[in-house]
Design an enzyme around this catalytic site. Structure first.
Site, PDB file in Angstrom:
ATOM      1  N   CYS A  78       0.864  -1.142   0.124  1.00 50.09           N
ATOM      2  CA  CYS A  78       0.032   0.095   0.059  1.00 50.09           C
ATOM      3  C   CYS A  78       1.021   1.273  -0.130  1.00 50.09           C
ATOM      4  O   CYS A  78       1.926   1.279   0.684  1.00 50.09           O
ATOM      5  CB  CYS A  78      -0.852  -0.065   1.283  1.00 50.09           C
ATOM      6  N   CYS A 407       8.065  20.914   6.318  1.00 51.10           N
ATOM      7  CA  CYS A 407       7.566  19.254   6.002  1.00 51.10           C
ATOM      8  C   CYS A 407       8.716  18.897   5.118  1.00 51.10           C
ATOM      9  O   CYS A 407       8.721  17.645   4.567  1.00 51.10           O
ATOM     10  CB  CYS A 407       6.377  19.512   5.279  1.00 51.10           C
TER      11      CYS A 407
END
Ligand code: SAH
Length: 450
Positions: A78, A407
């Protein structure tokens, strides 16, 4: 020299930006998906480029002491989680080291990087799920995209999602299969249901479900609403969004409320936020409070300061610091985010904020020319970091402190180097884990005028 298709024994030494293991064969860099530092693996070389190779693990010869059995059996395929097979404390330390190493290597700055603040329970933390819908062997499949592809991994038990989002997946799957509702096919562009988006207010329990279709109709609408109402106690809003364009963008232009309201409510600390289908909102509510708390602590406000919040989104940080500041100016490029920011100020009775829409690199120099100066500047840029002109203007404004929320440690390091050369010293760095089990690294930096 490495040979394509051959097998090699590789010791994994590091993790890359996307959570892939990195090892070396005769000094040549090999990326090995699924490897973590300390593993010794047997890998087959699948891609060979001038400067690097990509290998696939055939066998783990010796496991890293940080390797654990992931709680989700799909985590190795995934696209959602990249490092769920790594012990959580080791994930946190890896993130701290990544920040420290980037600031040292790219920024040429040696500074304190505190241990990453992690979550007590690093599962079920996501308040928003974007779920593609597909079909396999005549049965609907809802889940997440596989790594690097648009094939769907079907899941009805995603462990980083709120359990409510998982319940919604099961209900929609049953609705599609029982009523034989058609599902969108990206290649043929036929079929109806494209995506499901769910949002949960963690502090209020309010739930929004958005069904995105290729076309105007939504068959068995009443049955769907009934099923959701029956199982989801916090259901506040069901929305039908129409997207008939050939695009990867999830939402189309047209939105209809088919049950309840057009928004849900959530709180960060004592601040209230209205969340609509389209609006941006931090995905991990628990850690957002920690992150903003740190930004506020570093801003060290006494009530008399003028503050810039550059790249302000829906004004979350602006509103968070407004109570302790004299005046806050927020700048953001997305118009709807600025609309939300203004509305959020109103519903929280905050009247010392002003929001400007436009590119920071245009707006901030313009406001500075008009005589607006800040004592404290907070920046929270996207991954590419701050534009040079934004940094130059900040330096010219001569604030006492800059608080940098980042980030991306690489662009952070580049920007810190510029500030360092222009009279601003990095005092300390605090990484905060916003996305457990993924390779994302977020941190807050305190920078002071020398
Ligand atoms: N501080 C906010 C949002 C941070 S994400 C929060 O904590 O929620 C970064 C934001 O920068 C996004 O909202 C994005 O739309 C905005 N952005 C991207 N490029 C920009 C630019 N050139 N000028 C101004 N804002 C920009």
């Amino acid at each position: 020299m490495l040979i394509l298709g051959e097998q090699y024994k590789i010791t994994i030494e590091d993790l890359g930006h996307n959570g892939e293991g990195i090892g070396r064969v005769d000094g040549f860099t090999v990326f090995v998906d699924g490897g973590i530092p300390g593993d010794i693996v047997l890998a087959k070389i699948q891609t060979l480029k001038k400067n690097y190779a990509v290998g696939e693990i055939l066998e783990i010869i010796e496991s890293s002491s940080d390797r654990i059995k992931p709680v989700c059996s799909l985590s190795s395929i995934c696209g959602g989680c990249q490092i769920m097979h790594m012990d959580y404390q080791a994930q946190l330390e890896m993130k701290r080291k990544r920040v420290k190493e980037n600031i040292q290597r790219i920024g040429k700055i040696d500074t304190i990087v505190h241990p990453t603040i992690g979550m007590d329970n690093p599962y079920e933390y996501r308040n928003k799920a974007q779920i593609p819908v597909g079909i396999v062997d005549g049965k609907s499949i809802l889940g997440f995209y596989k790594r690097g592809s648009h094939d769907i991994v079907g899941t009805d038990n995603c462990r980083i999602q709120s359990a409510i989002n998982t319940d919604v997946i099961q209900i929609i799957k049953k609705y599609i299969d029982d009523n034989k509702v058609s599902v969108y096919n990206e290649k043929t562009r036929k079929g109806l249901i494209r995506h499901i988006v769910t949002k949960v207010g963690f502090t209020t329990g309010e739930v929004m479900v958005v069904i995105i279709t290729n076309g105007n109709e939504l068959p068995f609408k009443e049955e769907l609403i009934m099923a959701l109402k029956k199982k989801i106690s916090g259901l506040k809003s069901v929305i039908h969004n129409i997207n008939d364009k050939n695009t990867n963008v999830i939402f189309g232009k047209e939105t209809k409320v088919i049950f309840g309201e057009d928004k849900i409510v959530d709180y960060i600390g004592d601040l209230k936020f209205n969340i609509s289908a389209h609006s941006f909102y931090q995905v991990n509510s628990v850690q957002t409070k920690v992150l903003y708390g740190k930004a506020l602590e570093y801003a060290n406000l006494t009530g008399s300061e003028n503050v810039f919040d550059i790249y302000c989104g829906i004004g979350t940080i602006s509103l968070f610091v407004a109570k302790k500041a004299k005046q806050v100016w927020g700048v953001e490029v997305v118009q709807t985010a600025i609309d939300d920011a203004k509305e959020n100020a109103v519903i929280n009775n905050i009247n010392n904020t002003e929001f400007y829409v436009g590119k920071a690199e245009d707006i901030v120099p313009k406001l500075y020319k008009q005589g607006i100066k800040a004592d404290v500047v907070i920046v929270d840029p996207p991954r590419k970091g701050c534009e040079q002109s934004v940094l130059e203007t900040i330096v010219n404004m001569n604030p006492e402190r800059v608080v940098y929320v980042s980030c991306n440690p690489a662009t952070l390091a580049r920007d810190l180097a510029f500030l360092d050369e222009n009279g601003y010293k990095v005092i300390e760095v605090q990484p905060v884990d916003m996305f457990p089990h993924t390779a994302h690294v977020e941190c807050v930096v305190l920078i002071e005028r020398v």
